[in-house]
Design an enzyme around this catalytic site. Structure first.
Site, short mmCIF file in Angstrom:
data_model
loop_
_atom_site.label_atom_id
_atom_site.label_comp_id
_atom_site.label_asym_id
_atom_site.label_seq_id
_atom_site.Cartn_x
_atom_site.Cartn_y
_atom_site.Cartn_z
N ALA A 1 27.92 47.19 38.19
CA ALA A 1 28.62 46.31 37.49
C ALA A 1 29.37 45.12 38.07
O ALA A 1 29.76 45.49 39.21
CB ALA A 1 29.79 47.11 36.47
N GLY B 1 34.14 41.35 42.91
CA GLY B 1 33.32 42.36 43.64
C GLY B 1 32.33 43.01 42.68
O GLY B 1 31.87 42.54 41.63
N LYS C 1 35.20 44.80 34.37
CA LYS C 1 34.14 45.26 34.82
C LYS C 1 32.72 45.14 33.86
O LYS C 1 33.12 45.42 32.75
CB LYS C 1 34.11 46.75 35.26
CG LYS C 1 32.90 47.55 36.15
CD LYS C 1 33.01 48.88 36.50
CE LYS C 1 33.79 48.73 37.66
NZ LYS C 1 33.95 50.17 38.28
N ASP D 1 34.06 59.13 45.41
CA ASP D 1 33.69 57.99 46.14
C ASP D 1 35.21 57.40 46.72
O ASP D 1 35.39 56.12 46.48
CB ASP D 1 33.09 56.88 45.36
CG ASP D 1 32.64 55.62 46.13
OD1 ASP D 1 32.45 56.02 47.23
OD2 ASP D 1 32.31 54.81 45.69
N GLY E 1 30.36 50.59 41.90
CA GLY E 1 29.38 51.38 42.54
C GLY E 1 27.92 51.38 41.66
O GLY E 1 26.85 51.95 42.19
#
EC number: 2.7.11.1
Length: 704
Positions: free
Chosen positions: A330, A324, A350, A506, A327
């Site tokens: 990265a 994935g 990441k 978040d 935010g």
């Protein structure tokens, strides 16, 4: 013994000595550098291999010194040890390299452990049967012939007498003839067949292991280990054939080598070199590569690396499929460690490439946040690394975390389509959903664009209800006890954040990572701190608590204007941050998290992902940070609670009240993270004490 009869035994003696020496060195490296336990399967493997080489060397040396009568039993005993330690390596490959489903479902991890236990028991009983059967057959051969042999390597039988007129002759004067079963005593046929079956079972077992572990081997070691294992399979197959097809006379064995034909020379050396010595060396290499160690103190033990932090260097990491995007932009990948104390471990990494100063600051901030947090309900931080150019510029930053493939939003999507018309569902269907679905399809409820497209960007158009868009599928709702338990876990993680003066900013269902037991959630963990903010910077706190006259003046100037003039960079940074880090600001940031937690409560109740929306009903107006302002014109009607809750409002009342208080239009009326945690702790305690519902996931699974 003629001098030329020393050639093959001497060659084999040297080969077995080298194998044994390599095994001794490897075992010492495993013990003192790789930190394997003394009682581990690794050391047991090396012990068996060293014992086999020692037995071979002793019996070959003994046979070179004098003629050994009845020594064939001892010369063939190491052949049984070969099957034993080769089986151990296959078992370890399964034990260390499980199917990827272990990372998807904890039940699959249990299945893998169950397979290892079953494989261990099968290996134990097979060894008992093999040794007992061989000893029994050796005893019968010794009684009948007086010189027990097997595996198409029979000793001198000229001294044997027979009282039966129709007994099969045991001696042939021809050299280089291909001997079939009809040319031998039946006991030798049985011995050869028995050992052939043992080798065949070993070949099948290793073939199955190679098939199951091919992908993980390739991810971790490249093609190297798979090629080694393939060569091992070929060697075992060749040895199996050589057991049946023997060009030598019945007088030939490792102790009594027939020197009349070069064909026999080639066969004998091929049987032991290709069938046992080379496979032994290959098994040592495989065993050495497998990092299944028992000791827990991996920190700073070194391994092939000089320090624990070296584990995370780019050359030691194999990066795999994309999981994935964070935010901050990265990329998040699945990865494995190729060497070092954590060799073989699977993690999430990441990666931020071509870093700007803002990117570096963002990811370093996330690293600092992770380093401060220690909770079973927060994704654990493992380490980080940087790629720095010659000029000192940072080109790439990597942040390593524990690997948890499932997020709450995907799990809610799964439950929203695996139910029945009564609101219940099938755990089997839910489990199959996770096991067999290669890629998750994006939920229409996870993006506000779905509603924008259907509302035609018209504020006056009819409002869309999410549940009305799914037809022919039924939700599989949570039980009350499950909702309380899962929310309690998330509240513990959130309170840990706020206790460390960290605002997530978040919090939503796709930033909640879940592990599964069977088809149910076992643990919920908060992750993805890309845009989180820490309010416990020592410089900032010092400015707030004890500002100098100059700092106080700059604080006043900051509040009076949008910008502030500063004389030095060292003074500017803490002043600007301090000016935005007032108690009111901290309280507001924490209340944003509480509001998001309220939407997560709604997600659990409705199996929707409202917490992922850019628009969160009217309460979005209370976001002070521009990041959270409602920038779209789309209106979403505040959803009604499902019918199953309305049918039992008394049971669900505490959870509904929690949802309403967390999403209150007045931020000052929202509870703190500590208050939320205490509220859920009391509900959780009541469930346990009342015994009205089975709250334990393990109990739930066993009752189905």
């Amino acid at each position: 013994m003629p001098s030329k009869e020393f050639i093959i035994p001497l060659i084999l003696l040297c080969f077995y000595s080298v194998n044994g020496f390599v095994a001794v060195i490897s075992s010492l490296v495993e013990l003192f550098i790789h930190k394997a336990s003394w009682n581990s399967i690794k050391i047991f493997f090396y012990s068996l291999l060293i014992l086999q080489c020692l037995c071979r060397c002793i019996i070959i040396g003994w046979g070179m010194i004098e003629t050994v009568q009845g020594g064939e039993f001892y010369s063939n005993f190491p052949s049984l040890l070969f099957i034993s330690y080769a089986g151990l390596v296959a078992l370890q490959m399964i034990q260390f390299l499980p199917n990827d489903n272990q990372y998807l479902l904890l039940s699959e991890g249990k299945k893998n452990n169950h397979k290892v236990k079953v494989g261990t028991n099968i290996l134990i009983f097979f060894n008992l049967f093999m040794y007992f059967g061989m000893f029994l057959l050796f005893g019968i051969a010794e009684k009948q012939v007086g010189n027990s042999t097997s595996f198409n390597h029979h000793g001198n039988h000229n001294s044997t007498t027979s009282t039966s007129t129709d007994e099969i002759p045991l001696v042939s004067t021809e050299v280089g003839e291909l001997y079939l079963f009809g040319d031998k005593d039946p006991i030798y046929i049985v011995l050869d067949c028995f050992y052939f079956v043992c080798l065949l079972l070993l070949l099948i077992f290793h073939s199955y292991v190679g098939w199951k572990t091919y992908k993980r081997n390739k991810d971790l070691f490249g093609i190297k280990l798979n090629v080694i294992h393939l060569i091992l399979l070929i060697c075992i197959f060749i040895r199996s054939l050589l057991v049946i097809i023997d060009p030598s006379s019945p007088n030939n064995s490792i102790l009594h080598i027939d020197t009349e034909s070069w064909l026999i020379y080639i066969y004998t050396i091929s049987y032991y070199v290709v069938g046992e010595i080379i496979p032994g060396m290959l098994l040592i290499v495989i065993e050495f590569l497998l990092p299944y160690h028992k000791r827990k103190d991996f920190i700073n033990i070194g391994g092939e690396l000089s320090s624990y932090q070296d584990v995370w260097k780019s050359e030691n990491i194999a990066i795999h499929e994309l999981l994935g995007m964070g935010g901050s932009g990265a990329m998040v990948h699945k990865c494995t460690v190729k060497k070092g104390p954590l060799r073989g471990g699977t993690f999430a990494v990441k990666v931020m490439k071509d870093c700007t100063n803002e990117d570096i600051e963002s990811l370093e901030n996330e690293i600092r946040v992770y380093e401060k947090l220690k909770s079973p309900y927060i994704v654990s931080y493992q380490g980080s690394s940087k790629v720095v150019g010659s000029s000192g510029q940072i080109f790439e930053i990597r942040l390593f975390m524990e690997y948890i493939p499932h997020t709450l939003d995907k799990y809610l999507l799964a439950r929203s389509v695996c139910g029945d018309s009564n609101g219940g569902g099938s755990s089997r269907n839910l489990k199959n959903y996770f096991l067999h679905m290669q890629e998750y399809q994006s939920s229409p409820q996870s993006s506000i664009s779905y509603y924008q497209n259907n509302n035609n960007n018209n504020n006056n158009s009819p409002l869309i209800q999410p549940q009305q868009q799914q037809q022919y599928v039924y939700p599989y709702y949570f039980r009350y006890s499950q909702v309380v338990w899962y929310l309690y876990q998330i509240s513990i993680g959130l309170d840990n954040l706020h206790a460390n003066k960290i605002a997530h900013r978040d919090l939503k269902s796709n930033n909640i990572f879940v592990t599964l037991s069977e088809s149910e959630v076992k643990i919920c963990k908060i992750g993805d701190f890309d845009i989180s903010r820490s309010f416990n910077n020592p410089k900032v706190l010092n400015v707030l608590s004890n500002p100098t006259a100059l700092q106080q003046q700059k604080l006043n100037n900051f509040f009076q204007s949008a910008t502030t003039t500063t004389t030095t960079e060292q003074t500017t940074e803490p002043i600007e941050v301090a000016a935005t880090t007032t108690p009111q600001t901290i309280h507001s940031a924490f209340q944003h998290d509480i509001l998001s937690f309220g939407f997560i409560v709604l997600d659990f109740l409705t199996l929707s992902n409202y917490s992922c929306f850019d628009s969160k009903f009217d309460t979005s107006n209370y976001y002070d940070d521009d990041k959270f302002n409602n920038k779209s014109n789309t209106k979403i009607k505040k959803p009604d609670l499902p019918d199953y809750i309305k049918k039992d409002e008394k049971l669900w009342e505490p959870v509904i009240q929690l949802y309403k208080s967390c999403t209150s239009d007045d931020p000052n009326k929202r509870p703190s993270s500590l208050g939320v945690k205490f509220h859920l702790a009391n509900l959780y305690k009541d469930i346990i004490e009342s015994g009205t519902e089975v709250w334990s996931i393990e109990k739930d699974s066993s009752s189905k």
